[in-house]
Design a protein around this motif. Structure first.
Motif, PDB file in Angstrom:
ATOM      1  N   ARG A  92     -10.430   8.913   8.734  1.00  0.00           N
ATOM      2  CA  ARG A  92      -9.746   9.536   9.608  1.00  0.00           C
ATOM      3  C   ARG A  92      -9.139  10.652   8.980  1.00  0.00           C
ATOM      4  N   SER A  93      -8.592  10.740   8.048  1.00  0.00           N
ATOM      5  CA  SER A  93      -7.993  11.877   7.183  1.00  0.00           C
ATOM      6  C   SER A  93      -9.239  12.895   6.927  1.00  0.00           C
ATOM      7  N   VAL A  94     -10.156  12.280   6.423  1.00  0.00           N
ATOM      8  CA  VAL A  94     -11.423  13.229   5.900  1.00  0.00           C
ATOM      9  C   VAL A  94     -11.921  14.039   7.341  1.00  0.00           C
ATOM     10  N   GLY A  95     -11.899  13.176   8.478  1.00  0.00           N
ATOM     11  CA  GLY A  95     -12.480  13.820   9.548  1.00  0.00           C
ATOM     12  C   GLY A  95     -11.725  14.867   9.878  1.00  0.00           C
ATOM     13  N   LYS A  96     -10.393  14.819   9.878  1.00  0.00           N
ATOM     14  CA  LYS A  96      -9.405  15.915  10.209  1.00  0.00           C
ATOM     15  C   LYS A  96      -9.638  17.086   9.400  1.00  0.00           C
ATOM     16  N   GLN A  97     -10.088  16.822   8.164  1.00  0.00           N
ATOM     17  CA  GLN A  97     -10.418  17.779   7.213  1.00  0.00           C
ATOM     18  C   GLN A  97     -11.799  18.897   7.748  1.00  0.00           C
ATOM     19  N   PHE A  98     -12.654  17.958   8.184  1.00  0.00           N
ATOM     20  CA  PHE A  98     -13.785  18.522   8.713  1.00  0.00           C
ATOM     21  C   PHE A  98     -13.729  19.353  10.097  1.00  0.00           C
ATOM     22  N   GLU A  99     -12.400  19.010  10.659  1.00  0.00           N
ATOM     23  CA  GLU A  99     -12.005  19.658  11.868  1.00  0.00           C
ATOM     24  C   GLU A  99     -11.611  20.970  11.380  1.00  0.00           C
ATOM     25  N   ILE A 100     -10.712  21.081  10.299  1.00  0.00           N
ATOM     26  CA  ILE A 100     -10.168  22.089   9.902  1.00  0.00           C
ATOM     27  C   ILE A 100     -11.119  23.055   9.408  1.00  0.00           C
ATOM     28  N   LEU A 101     -12.126  22.568   8.651  1.00  0.00           N
ATOM     29  CA  LEU A 101     -13.310  23.338   8.178  1.00  0.00           C
ATOM     30  C   LEU A 101     -13.957  24.297   9.158  1.00  0.00           C
ATOM     31  N   SER A 102     -14.088  23.526  10.312  1.00  0.00           N
ATOM     32  CA  SER A 102     -14.934  24.122  11.441  1.00  0.00           C
ATOM     33  C   SER A 102     -14.102  25.314  12.269  1.00  0.00           C
ATOM     34  N   LEU A 103     -12.748  24.928  12.120  1.00  0.00           N
ATOM     35  CA  LEU A 103     -11.896  26.028  12.465  1.00  0.00           C
ATOM     36  C   LEU A 103     -11.605  27.465  11.671  1.00  0.00           C
ATOM     37  N   ILE A 104     -11.826  26.769  10.171  1.00  0.00           N
ATOM     38  CA  ILE A 104     -11.748  28.022   9.116  1.00  0.00           C
ATOM     39  C   ILE A 104     -12.829  28.833   9.353  1.00  0.00           C
ATOM     40  N   ILE A 142     -21.064  21.826  12.168  1.00  0.00           N
ATOM     41  CA  ILE A 142     -20.163  20.832  11.512  1.00  0.00           C
ATOM     42  C   ILE A 142     -19.365  19.989  12.622  1.00  0.00           C
ATOM     43  N   PHE A 143     -18.801  21.044  13.757  1.00  0.00           N
ATOM     44  CA  PHE A 143     -18.385  20.176  14.929  1.00  0.00           C
ATOM     45  C   PHE A 143     -19.267  18.946  15.500  1.00  0.00           C
ATOM     46  N   VAL A 144     -20.638  19.351  15.753  1.00  0.00           N
ATOM     47  CA  VAL A 144     -21.518  18.329  16.091  1.00  0.00           C
ATOM     48  C   VAL A 144     -21.776  17.188  15.115  1.00  0.00           C
ATOM     49  N   LEU A 145     -21.845  17.454  13.803  1.00  0.00           N
ATOM     50  CA  LEU A 145     -21.925  16.314  12.937  1.00  0.00           C
ATOM     51  C   LEU A 145     -20.579  15.755  12.689  1.00  0.00           C
ATOM     52  N   LEU A 146     -19.382  16.264  13.251  1.00  0.00           N
ATOM     53  CA  LEU A 146     -18.314  15.638  13.037  1.00  0.00           C
ATOM     54  C   LEU A 146     -18.085  14.406  14.333  1.00  0.00           C
ATOM     55  N   GLY A 147     -18.855  14.971  15.356  1.00  0.00           N
ATOM     56  CA  GLY A 147     -19.093  13.962  16.477  1.00  0.00           C
ATOM     57  C   GLY A 147     -19.810  12.686  15.913  1.00  0.00           C
ATOM     58  N   PHE A 148     -20.988  12.889  15.235  1.00  0.00           N
ATOM     59  CA  PHE A 148     -21.680  11.795  14.756  1.00  0.00           C
ATOM     60  C   PHE A 148     -20.846  11.053  13.398  1.00  0.00           C
ATOM     61  N   TYR A 149     -20.129  11.717  13.042  1.00  0.00           N
ATOM     62  CA  TYR A 149     -19.114  10.983  11.860  1.00  0.00           C
ATOM     63  C   TYR A 149     -18.320  10.232  12.759  1.00  0.00           C
ATOM     64  N   GLY A 261     -20.551  23.163   3.619  1.00  0.00           N
ATOM     65  CA  GLY A 261     -19.655  22.275   4.652  1.00  0.00           C
ATOM     66  C   GLY A 261     -20.759  21.391   5.447  1.00  0.00           C
ATOM     67  N   LEU A 262     -22.134  21.775   5.615  1.00  0.00           N
ATOM     68  CA  LEU A 262     -23.002  21.022   6.182  1.00  0.00           C
ATOM     69  C   LEU A 262     -23.236  19.982   5.196  1.00  0.00           C
ATOM     70  N   ALA A 263     -23.246  20.113   3.866  1.00  0.00           N
ATOM     71  CA  ALA A 263     -23.712  19.236   2.950  1.00  0.00           C
ATOM     72  C   ALA A 263     -22.445  18.050   2.922  1.00  0.00           C
ATOM     73  N   ALA A 264     -21.372  18.616   3.034  1.00  0.00           N
ATOM     74  CA  ALA A 264     -20.191  17.685   2.924  1.00  0.00           C
ATOM     75  C   ALA A 264     -20.170  16.578   4.095  1.00  0.00           C
ATOM     76  N   ALA A 265     -20.503  17.459   5.386  1.00  0.00           N
ATOM     77  CA  ALA A 265     -20.495  16.585   6.474  1.00  0.00           C
ATOM     78  C   ALA A 265     -21.569  15.435   6.492  1.00  0.00           C
ATOM     79  N   LEU A 266     -22.638  15.926   5.918  1.00  0.00           N
ATOM     80  CA  LEU A 266     -23.994  15.088   6.031  1.00  0.00           C
ATOM     81  C   LEU A 266     -23.605  13.781   4.622  1.00  0.00           C
ATOM     82  N   PHE A 267     -22.961  14.317   3.714  1.00  0.00           N
ATOM     83  CA  PHE A 267     -22.684  13.230   2.861  1.00  0.00           C
ATOM     84  C   PHE A 267     -21.705  12.279   3.283  1.00  0.00           C
TER      85      PHE A 267
END
Length: 288
Positions: A92-104, A142-149, A261-267
């Protein structure tokens, strides 16, 4: 130790409750609107040379700086929310960091507008427009991949811990979150003072992400005391690595930041699917 854990919960839980309360969210949202409108008014006053000399020197003359400032405040709020999610599961914490990355990335897209003249024109801004497209579509992907995550998350390792161990582990993570909150507040005040006085400084949000990486590694090492299995250590270390790639994305130039960013989300997605599907049996055995 339980006395110390109780004190940590006594401090952390009320703060978390106040921050996540719907009334607080409404107040913050209203304050953000007022901040954005006030920024536009102040910038317009400076454009009309109506501000005193000591203020006009550091107030910009481009209205798009108000957009950048508003998104910076949104990011600050999201980082605070991230800090409060640290006691939750690692995923959950990692997911939140992806949320922040998409906003950045979204903020970076709007930030490019500060180099445009008013009214906006295409002439001479072709590179900035490409950067806007890159950051904008990168944020969307990244927002889309976050949904899959979030979709592939089915359970957390914390659910398999003994109640006594879970209580102490969560309390320890709350202590780490409180220290992070103090650090973030100090860095934010320091950055704000530097901006007001005109001192050159770096984006403290990017610097704070380095601290988050170290925090993630600390949590991984600490969790090994309660979850010593290879499965748990590898999974948590993999999530920590994904946050490291996020930090590299923040430091990378346009186009590369999106790819990282995409590589991090896919990983993170592949790690989650692999650990929950292929190693589900190993997880049950290590938890039993």
């Amino acid at each position: 130790m339980h006395f110390l854990y109780d004190k940590i919960n006594y401090i952390f839980d009320p703060l978390h409750h106040v921050w996540e309360h719907e009334r607080m969210h409404r107040k913050i949202s209203f304050a953000l609107v007022i901040f954005f409108l006030a920024s536009l008014v102040i910038i317009e006053l400076n454009r009309q040379n109506l501000l005193p000399g000591q203020f006009s020197s550091f107030v910009p003359r481009n209205h798009f700086y108000a957009v950048q400032a508003a998104f910076t405040v949104v990011l600050v709020l999201e980082v605070i929310s991230l800090i409060f999610t640290i006691p939750c599961s690692f995923s959950r914490s990692v997911g939140k960091q992806f949320e922040i990355l998409s906003l950045i990335l979204m903020r970076n897209a709007f930030k490019e507008l500060t180099g445009f003249s008013e009214p906006v024109s295409f002439e001479g801004n072709s590179q900035a427009i490409l950067n806007i497209l890159s950051d904008g579509f990168g944020a969307l992907l990244i927002f889309v991949l976050l949904g899959f995550y979030y979709m592939v998350q089915t359970h957390t390792q914390d659910d398999k811990m003994k109640p006594v161990d879970l209580y102490s582990f969560v309390a320890a993570k709350k202590a780490i979150a409180l220290l992070l909150l103090l650090t973030f507040t100090f860095m934010g005040i320091q950055s704000a003072l530097a901006a007001i006085t005109g001192v050159e400084h770096t984006d403290f949000l990017h610097s704070f992400y380095t601290i988050l990486i170290l925090t993630d590694i600390l949590v991984v090492l600490f969790s090994q005391c309660y979850q010593p299995s290879f499965y748990a250590v590898f999974r948590n270390s993999g999530y920590a690595l994904s946050t490291l790639i996020i930090r590299l994305a923040l430091a990378a130039p346009p186009f590369y930041n999106v790819l990282l960013g995409l590589a991090a989300a896919l990983f993170a997605i592949f790690l989650t699917i692999t650990s929950q599907k292929l190693f589900a049996g190993a997880h049950r055995n290590s938890s039993g």
